[in-house]
Design a protein around this motif. Structure first.
Motif, PDB file in Angstrom:
ATOM      1  N   PHE A   1       0.812  -1.212   0.000  1.00 20.89           N
ATOM      2  CA  PHE A   1       0.000   0.000   0.000  1.00 20.89           C
ATOM      3  C   PHE A   1       0.848   1.266   0.000  1.00 20.89           C
TER       4      PHE A   1
ATOM      5  N   HIS B   1       0.890   4.054  -2.961  1.00 23.36           N
ATOM      6  CA  HIS B   1       0.200   5.305  -2.646  1.00 23.36           C
ATOM      7  C   HIS B   1       1.140   6.507  -2.785  1.00 23.36           C
TER       8      HIS B   1
ATOM      9  N   SER C   1      -4.929   7.783  -4.084  1.00 28.30           N
ATOM     10  CA  SER C   1      -5.787   6.688  -3.628  1.00 28.30           C
ATOM     11  C   SER C   1      -6.197   5.760  -4.761  1.00 28.30           C
TER      12      SER C   1
ATOM     13  N   SER D   1      -3.497   3.177  -5.013  1.00 25.36           N
ATOM     14  CA  SER D   1      -3.306   2.318  -3.845  1.00 25.36           C
ATOM     15  C   SER D   1      -4.601   1.616  -3.435  1.00 25.36           C
ATOM     16  N   PHE D   2      -5.540   2.352  -2.853  1.00 18.83           N
ATOM     17  CA  PHE D   2      -6.783   1.748  -2.370  1.00 18.83           C
ATOM     18  C   PHE D   2      -7.504   0.986  -3.473  1.00 18.83           C
TER      19      PHE D   2
ATOM     20  N   TRP E   1      -8.260  -2.901  -2.332  1.00 23.35           N
ATOM     21  CA  TRP E   1      -9.507  -3.205  -1.644  1.00 23.35           C
ATOM     22  C   TRP E   1     -10.710  -3.012  -2.563  1.00 23.35           C
TER      23      TRP E   1
ATOM     24  N   ASN F   1     -14.031   0.376  -6.129  1.00 16.66           N
ATOM     25  CA  ASN F   1     -13.942   0.936  -4.783  1.00 16.66           C
ATOM     26  C   ASN F   1     -14.776   2.211  -4.705  1.00 16.66           C
TER      27      ASN F   1
ATOM     28  N   VAL G   1     -13.164   5.415  -2.983  1.00 21.85           N
ATOM     29  CA  VAL G   1     -12.239   6.126  -3.859  1.00 21.85           C
ATOM     30  C   VAL G   1     -13.013   6.907  -4.916  1.00 21.85           C
TER      31      VAL G   1
ATOM     32  N   ILE H   1     -10.575  -3.546   5.357  1.00 18.65           N
ATOM     33  CA  ILE H   1      -9.155  -3.886   5.370  1.00 18.65           C
ATOM     34  C   ILE H   1      -8.953  -5.400   5.221  1.00 18.65           C
TER      35      ILE H   1
END
Length: 341
Positions: free
Chosen positions: A150, A154, A235, A238-239, A243, A257, A260, A337
């Protein structure tokens, strides 16, 4: 009058710009680099110190000054976040990086000006990094390879030199259209002179003279807004690669996501976007659900400033979901998470 057309494609018509989708949704690339390959990447200490100082200052200023800011300063910051975000999403990303639609000169000038309000790197560098990311997603040639965790995807990738594979494989990315674009060339040439006033000077001056905000609060709000804008952009790397669900291709790291998408005004429907990067909507969801960028592009098309809006044929999307998806199409899951894969 809304004279623009939305064109459905069975496949990607811009193969020189972004990779075509094969039947399993993966990029059609020969000699794909490995996901991770150890290499020397010297740290860039000025970036490390600058990023750390900015984030500490942002947290401190927000925690100690947010009660002092006037109502219109809050509104101004939110509007600035949205408008500079549109410059990134509708401009650098969907228009120039992926050529998912075409724009007339006034809109191109508007979008690149909004991008400069975000205070990021010169447009051609941003575009090259993003095209390399799409061509070699989640490999060692991806500038922000999500397989490295992550933090790296990010913001850590900005704290060190690129992996040697990024430069080596990046030579295969076609940037001729960007080099030939007079709007991008002009902004590249005068980037600091355009970016600094739009991102830092005017946003600090306007609250002081428009509604009598204090200088310290106005400058503090600029710092807070700037750091938030950067993290909303980061984000997506990364996110939205770690996820969420994968209804279009379960083998890709990119995910759907909604969190995001809220903060990045439509860029979080990332599993779809990596399957169909040339779709101007960057999502399948209708009614502009968490996708204000698409609403903006449609409005510009209604004005006649945007045209040749590209989108995939519905049968192509159905086929990919049936063959490669994880079975969650049409379902919005708030990622947790524990969903990390």
């Amino acid at each position: 009058m809304y004279s623009s057309t939305i064109t459905e494609y069975e496949g990607n018509k811009n193969r020189k710009l972004v990779q075509a989708i094969t039947k399993n949704g993966r990029n059609s690339i020969l000699n794909q680099p490995p996901k991770h390959m150890p290499a020397e990447q010297p740290l860039i200490w000025q970036n490390i110190i600058g990023i750390a100082v900015l984030h500490v200052a942002m947290i401190y200023l927000f925690a100690t000054r947010f009660r002092e800011a006037k109502f219109w300063t809050w509104i101004w910051c939110i509007l600035h976040l949205f408008t500079c975000g549109v410059g990134i999403t509708a401009g650098l990303h969907r228009l120039w990086a992926h050529r998912s639609y075409s724009a007339k000169l006034p809109l191109r000038i508007l979008l690149v000006s909004l991008y400069c309000m975000a205070g990021q790197i010169c447009p051609s560098k941003w575009l090259r990094i993003h095209r390399v990311h799409h061509r070699y997603t989640d490999t060692c040639a991806d500038p922000h390879n999500s397989h490295r965790g992550f933090f790296f995807s990010h913001i850590g990738w900005l704290m060190m030199k690129h992996h040697p594979a990024v430069k080596e494989y990046g030579k295969n990315v076609d940037m001729s259209d960007i080099a030939a674009d007079p709007v991008i060339r002009f902004v590249d040439k005068y980037h600091p002179l355009i970016m600094v006033p739009l991102c830092f000077v005017l946003p600090a001056v306007i609250p002081v003279y428009a509604w009598n905000e204090s200088w310290d609060i106005s400058i503090s709000s600029v710092i807070v807004r700037y750091v938030l804008s950067l993290n909303f952009t980061f984000s997506v790397n990364s996110f939205a690669h770690l996820w969420g669900n994968r209804p279009y291709n379960r083998t890709l790291k990119s995910t759907e996501n909604p969190v995001v998408s809220f903060f990045a005004i439509g860029e979080g429907w990332h599993n779809y976007h990596h399957c169909f990067p040339w779709d101007y909507k960057a999502a399948e969801l209708g009614f502009y659900r968490l996708n204000l960028t698409t609403a903006f592009i449609d409005f510009m098309a209604w004005l006649g400033w945007a045209y040749d809006l590209k989108t995939p044929n519905a049968k192509l999307v159905d086929r990919l979901c049936a063959n490669e998806g994880d079975g969650t199409r049409g379902r919005i899951n708030i990622p947790e998470i524990s969903d990390v894969q």
